[in-house]
Design a protein around this motif. Structure first.
Motif, mmCIF file in Angstrom:
data_model
loop_
_atom_site.group_PDB
_atom_site.id
_atom_site.type_symbol
_atom_site.label_atom_id
_atom_site.label_comp_id
_atom_site.label_asym_id
_atom_site.label_seq_id
_atom_site.Cartn_x
_atom_site.Cartn_y
_atom_site.Cartn_z
ATOM 1 N N LEU A 1 36.665 37.119 39.775
ATOM 2 C CA LEU A 1 37.698 36.125 40.479
ATOM 3 C C LEU A 1 37.241 34.697 40.532
ATOM 4 O O LEU A 1 36.027 34.173 40.603
ATOM 5 C CB LEU A 1 37.771 36.670 41.876
ATOM 6 N N ASP A 2 38.277 33.678 40.447
ATOM 7 C CA ASP A 2 37.714 32.423 40.340
ATOM 8 C C ASP A 2 37.933 31.797 41.977
ATOM 9 O O ASP A 2 38.740 31.639 42.329
ATOM 10 C CB ASP A 2 38.991 31.466 39.736
ATOM 11 N N GLN A 3 36.636 31.706 42.481
ATOM 12 C CA GLN A 3 36.731 31.659 43.987
ATOM 13 C C GLN A 3 36.597 30.307 44.323
ATOM 14 O O GLN A 3 37.398 29.453 45.291
ATOM 15 C CB GLN A 3 35.666 32.262 44.712
ATOM 16 N N ALA B 1 42.087 29.346 43.617
ATOM 17 C CA ALA B 1 43.299 29.808 42.909
ATOM 18 C C ALA B 1 43.849 30.978 43.836
ATOM 19 O O ALA B 1 43.079 31.966 44.234
ATOM 20 C CB ALA B 1 43.246 30.316 41.581
ATOM 21 N N ALA C 1 45.969 33.477 43.145
ATOM 22 C CA ALA C 1 46.348 34.392 42.115
ATOM 23 C C ALA C 1 45.096 35.425 41.970
ATOM 24 O O ALA C 1 43.987 35.135 41.927
ATOM 25 C CB ALA C 1 46.661 33.987 40.664
ATOM 26 N N GLU C 2 45.406 36.623 42.442
ATOM 27 C CA GLU C 2 44.011 37.537 42.009
ATOM 28 C C GLU C 2 44.077 38.246 40.887
ATOM 29 O O GLU C 2 45.513 38.615 40.444
ATOM 30 C CB GLU C 2 44.315 38.597 43.276
ATOM 31 N N SER C 3 43.246 39.293 40.316
ATOM 32 C CA SER C 3 43.395 39.896 39.436
ATOM 33 C C SER C 3 43.164 41.223 39.879
ATOM 34 O O SER C 3 42.623 41.731 40.989
ATOM 35 C CB SER C 3 42.319 39.680 38.439
ATOM 36 N N VAL C 4 43.888 42.364 39.022
ATOM 37 C CA VAL C 4 43.970 43.681 39.508
ATOM 38 C C VAL C 4 42.290 44.251 39.310
ATOM 39 O O VAL C 4 41.605 44.009 38.391
ATOM 40 C CB VAL C 4 44.811 44.548 38.475
ATOM 41 N N PRO C 5 41.780 44.978 40.246
ATOM 42 C CA PRO C 5 40.412 45.538 40.322
ATOM 43 C C PRO C 5 40.487 46.514 39.202
ATOM 44 O O PRO C 5 41.483 47.304 39.292
ATOM 45 C CB PRO C 5 40.000 45.671 41.796
#
Lengths: 299, 350, 318
Positions: free
Chosen positions: A7-9, A13, A15-19
């Motif tokens: 994740l770009d913390q 950002a 937007a999140e990515s699916v774990p």
């Protein structure tokens, strides 16, 4: 399996990515040997009992050979020998199994449905609903199980129906207690409050929020309960208060054979063994399910 | 039991407030007695405003939030939402009103049903209202995108597969799906990692701006509250201590308790304040709170008056209110307007 | 546990007893006509049915019947047997010792087997010994009395001729013969209790053995056996006693099977015989009696548990 996205913390950002599944080799949980055997045995009994009309066995109430034949590797019908009247023990075991399994299943499932529902009501609404349901449940549980069954038998004419009713009443309290305890544990969770906040009515909350969480735990006790029901039904028929003749039952067969124990022990020992194996199998399965689904069970 | 007429409502603005709470009292029974978690608390929130409620654990801020939504039983008090009294509203009317007042809870994962996928969770409010499957699906897509969970694969996940931040986003999406006017956030970031906290706070800020939400933000972390609030209210043991604009309150707190809270946060530069320990003594038991001013047992400025008379909320300077008999000296004009310091004359309010 | 709490529990049990006895009485009056049919059997005619209903008082409202029954019961009168004309209370009193002895003997056997098994298992948790003993316990849980009894009779009585096949030797004929006739039935009903005790005790011991004071005792040089017997067993025995009381109540009903099989003159066989002979008055009295004892035992355990809260005891020891 996909890789884990980092994740770009720092960039903040949104937007999140699916774990995704972590890439870990799946550790096969050592399936207990006895649990596997239990499923096998149970499957065998159920299959045979269901298919018995198609099997090359005689009817349970006609003589298939001389009385008190010992078990042997002859004709399939006489595999387990014959009883006092020359009837095929194999046939009677299988037909008796149908009765025991059907009664156990029907009473068990019925009690499960009714008991879970009542426990849900008691646990969710509390106050006087809980008080009444718990009161009656406690009273029913105050009878040693066999005594309760015997009392019901005292005033009814034994039949498949009355047996099922009696056995259902016998185990409803156990399910009520289970369901109630679990409901109480779940109802104070935040997502229930969130659901109420969405405007959900009490019935909706019970049905969609609490019940799906309570069900697995309570259902995991079904095999154990069915095992105890088979024991109860067997005890009743052993005492001659179960399914009336000529329908065979495992308990009845044990009782009929006990007078010939000295010279023809197989009349009693075979049904005794079958009962033991079936109850044992159900207990093993029940224990493994309970360990998986009931977080509260210590051990 | 407080004898005097409660904490006072001097800080209520009364005009077009979206939410107005007066003399709210919430009690609950414990085996040891009756606890007054909220004791005659009053406040209001104007449309589009964010009110931050801050205080230590047990001060009653979460209970206040829940009570406003009627999720806890109200013992007494008045709550007005959009100029409509709701403290006595029946179940059915309340249910209809619920969609306009939503809540975000402290435990993000616990506030989601573990057995249901995200796609169902976010539209629960719409499902209750009887919206069509199609409408639900569209709404789900919309709100999930709004909170940054646009990826389709999120929709089939269950709560335990989500991180804390993601779960909280789902909770926010769920609240947004019913298009509320008021959003009450009960410690929404307390359970999250610091880096994730910033993301969620930014999200709430953006949504509030885009959708014109009115927010009540409950937290125990002063710095968090400062960044999001237009007004801040400090609570202690069920009572209102101070109220005002964050800049004023944080720079020049009037109530000794606020001062103590601020002192306990490490600051880059020292500010004139108490020397020595900020707070004396232990938190009193909520079962038998101190008479008069509840803070007096830990306050270095307490005297006999504080023990006998409960302080009312009154205006210390313009826009800043405190309930204290001996408020700390503050410059007469609010910091924002940058006027010269004049000896403070406490303005007695009615 | 306050006095008030104790009183509340006792009051609650009394309420349960009331409902239980009401259920027992009401069961027979729910369908007086059919009950009469069952009692009279094939010889029933509408007139004899009606006469019997009147005689048994089954035509009165349920409440009246119940209060009458209750009033009599509290004075020790549980009615008279339809078959033998003997007072039910007397019949119960005559047969109680047999059932009691069976239940107690079963407990002794269960403890004698389960405690060593539990100790062996808890001493090395996870080991082969542990899993083996747990398997044995599991198996014995699945052997109901009507399965165990014939097997025991076959192997021990018939094949090995160690015990009589049936019949009861009263204690007046000597302790030896008495125990001989009681042993097989007691073993048969003890089996499920063995499993229950072993499981509970093992779990308890395992968690007790993890505590610091056990390590301290070992560090002082005490032998493992000494540590186990003196230090570990004591706190675990508390819950065991609780379970013991509960299972005694359960056993009271469980003796039905073995008493029937072994022809023992106890309460269990009394119930079965009365049912078969449709002696409903006796059934009523015995079932109510057993149920009340069961509730009383459970309440005693409940109250005692509250009074002897193990947390208090643990603090005292620390």
């Amino acid at each position: 399996m996909t890789q884990i996205d980092i994740l770009d913390q720092t960039g903040g950002a949104l937007a999140e990515s699916v774990p995704s599944e972590p890439v870990v080799p799946v550790v096969r949980q050592r399936r207990s040997f006895s649990v596997g055997l239990s499923y096998l045995w149970l499957g065998l009994v159920v299959a045979l009992a269901a298919l018995v009309p198609l099997l090359p066995v005689s009817d349970f109430d006609i003589a298939a050979g001389d009385p008190r034949l010992s078990p042997g590797f002859g004709p399939f019908d006489l595999l387990l020998g014959t009883d006092n009247f020359g009837r095929s023990i194999l046939s009677r075991i299988l037909y008796g199994g149908r009765v025991s399994l059907v009664i156990g299943l029907v009473a068990g499932v019925l009690a499960f449905v009714i008991g879970t529902f009542l426990g849900l009501l008691a646990g969710y609404f509390g106050r006087w609903v809980d008080a009444v349901i718990t009161y009656v449940t406690d009273a029913l549980l105050a009878f040693p199980p066999l005594i309760l069954l015997l009392s019901i038998s005292a005033v009814t004419k034994p039949s498949l129906f009355t047996l099922c009713v009696g056995l259902t009443i016998l185990v409803i309290p156990s399910f009520v207690r289970l369901s109630r305890a679990n409901t109480i544990a779940w109802r104070s969770r935040e997502f229930v409050r969130a659901a109420r906040n969405m405007g959900a009515t009490s019935p909706r909350i019970m049905r969609r929020e609490i019940l799906p969480n309570v069900l697995p735990t309570v259902a995991s006790y079904l095999p154990l309960v069915i095992a105890s029901l088979i024991v109860a039904e067997g005890s009743l028929s052993f005492l001659g208060l179960g399914i009336p003749a000529p329908t065979p039952s495992w308990g009845g067969m044990i009782s009929e054979g006990k007078d010939s124990l000295s010279d023809s022990p197989h009349l009693t020992l075979i049904p005794a063994l079958v009962v033991f194996l079936t109850v044992f199998a159900l207990n093993q399965i029940g224990d493994s399910l309970r360990a998986r689904f009931d977080r509260t069970a210590a051990d | 039991m407080p004898t005097v007429a409660g904490s006072g409502a001097a800080h209520l603005r009364g005009e077009e407030a979206l939410l107005s709470v007066e003399d709210l009292v919430v009690e609950y029974r414990t085996s040891a007695g009756v606890v007054q978690a909220v004791s005659k608390v009053s406040f209001d929130v104007l449309p589009g405003e964010t009110l931050g409620i801050v205080g230590e654990s047990g001060c009653g801020k979460s209970t206040t939030g829940r009570a406003v939504l009627r999720l806890d039983t109200i013992t007494s008090g008045r709550i007005r939402f959009r100029d409509r009294a709701i403290e006595q509203l029946g179940d059915r009317d309340m249910r209809a009103l619920r969609r306009e007042m939503q809540m975000i809870f402290q435990d993000p994962i616990g506030s989601l049903n573990p057995r249901r996928p995200v796609r169902e969770l976010v539209v629960e409010g719409l499902a209750v209202a009887g919206a069509s499957k199609k409408a639900q699906e569209e709404a789900a897509g919309r709100v999930l995108a709004a909170v940054g969970l646009a990826d389709e694969r999120f929709r089939d996940l269950r709560a335990r597969r989500l991180s804390g931040g993601q779960a909280q986003r789902v909770a926010i999406a769920r609240a947004l799906a019913v298009e509320p006017q008021l959003l009450i956030c009960d410690e929404p970031v307390s359970a999250l990692d610091v880096s994730v906290q910033a993301q969620i706070l930014n999200l709430v800020e953006d949504l509030k701006r885009d959708l014109g939400l009115t927010v009540v933000f409950i937290a125990h972390d002063l710095s968090v509250v400062r960044t999001v609030s237009d007004r801040v209210m400090v609570m202690y043991l069920g009572k209102v201590c101070e109220y005002g604009e964050p800049e004023s309150v944080y720079a020049h707190p009037a109530h000794p308790y606020t001062r103590a809270l601020l002192d306990s946060v490490p600051q880059p530069d020292t500010v004139d304040g108490f020397s020595g320990p900020a707070l004396e003594g232990d938190l009193p038991s909520p079962l038998s709170p101190p008479s008069g001013c509840r803070f007096r047992t830990r306050c270095p400025r307490a005297d006999e008056q504080c023990a006998t008379e409960e302080p009312q909320v009154r205006e210390i300077r313009q826009g800043q209110f405190a309930a204290c008999h001996h408020p700390l000296p503050v410059p007469d004009v609010p910091v924002a307007s940058g006027g010269a310091a004049v000896p403070a004359v406490p303005v007695a309010a009615g | 546990m306050t006095l008030f709490g104790t009183l509340r529990k006792v009051a609650r049990s009394l309420l349960v007893v009331l409902l239980v006895t009401f259920m027992v009485v009401a069961l027979l009056s729910l369908a007086p006509g059919s009950v009469a049919t069952i009692i009279l059997g094939p010889a029933a005619t509408p007139e004899s049915e009606a006469a019997l209903v009147r005689e048994l008082g089954l035509d009165r409202p349920v409440w009246t019947q119940y209060f009458d029954w209750l009033g009599n019961a509290l004075q020790g009168d549980l009615g008279t047997s339809l078959l033998t004309d003997l007072p039910v209370t007397e019949m119960i009193w005559d047969r109680l010792p047999v059932t009691l002895e069976l239940a107690l003997l079963a407990q002794v056997i269960a403890l004698g087997i389960s405690v060593p098994l539990a100790i062996a298992a808890a001493a090395r948790p996870g080991s082969l010994v542990d899993r083996f003993t747990s398997a044995i316990a599991s198996a014995s849980l699945s052997i109901p009395a009507f399965v165990a009894a014939p097997i025991l009779v076959y192997f021990l009585a018939l094949q090995l001729d160690l015990f009589p096949v049936s019949g009861w030797n009263d204690i007046s004929e000597g302790l030896g013969p008495n125990l001989e006739s009681a042993l097989l039935p007691a073993i048969a009903i003890a089996l499920p209790e063995i499993a229950a005790f072993q499981r509970l005790l093992r779990t308890d011991l395992v968690s007790t053995l993890r505590e610091d004071y056990i390590a301290a005792a070992r560090a002082k040089g005490m032998s493992p056996r000494f540590v186990m017997l003196r230090h570990a067993l004591r706190p675990s025995s508390f819950s065991l006693i609780t379970l013991l009381a509960i299972s005694t109540g359960r056993l009271l009903g469980g003796t039905v099977i073995v008493e029937t099989l072994f022809s023992l003159p106890g309460l269990g066989s009394l119930v079965v015989n009365s049912i078969t002979s449709r002696d409903v008055i006796v059934v009523q009295g015995v079932v109510a009696f057993i149920a009340v004892i069961y509730v009383a035992l459970n309440t005693a355990v409940d109250v005692g548990y509250g009074l002897l809260d193990p947390r208090v005891r643990k603090e005292a020891r620390a």
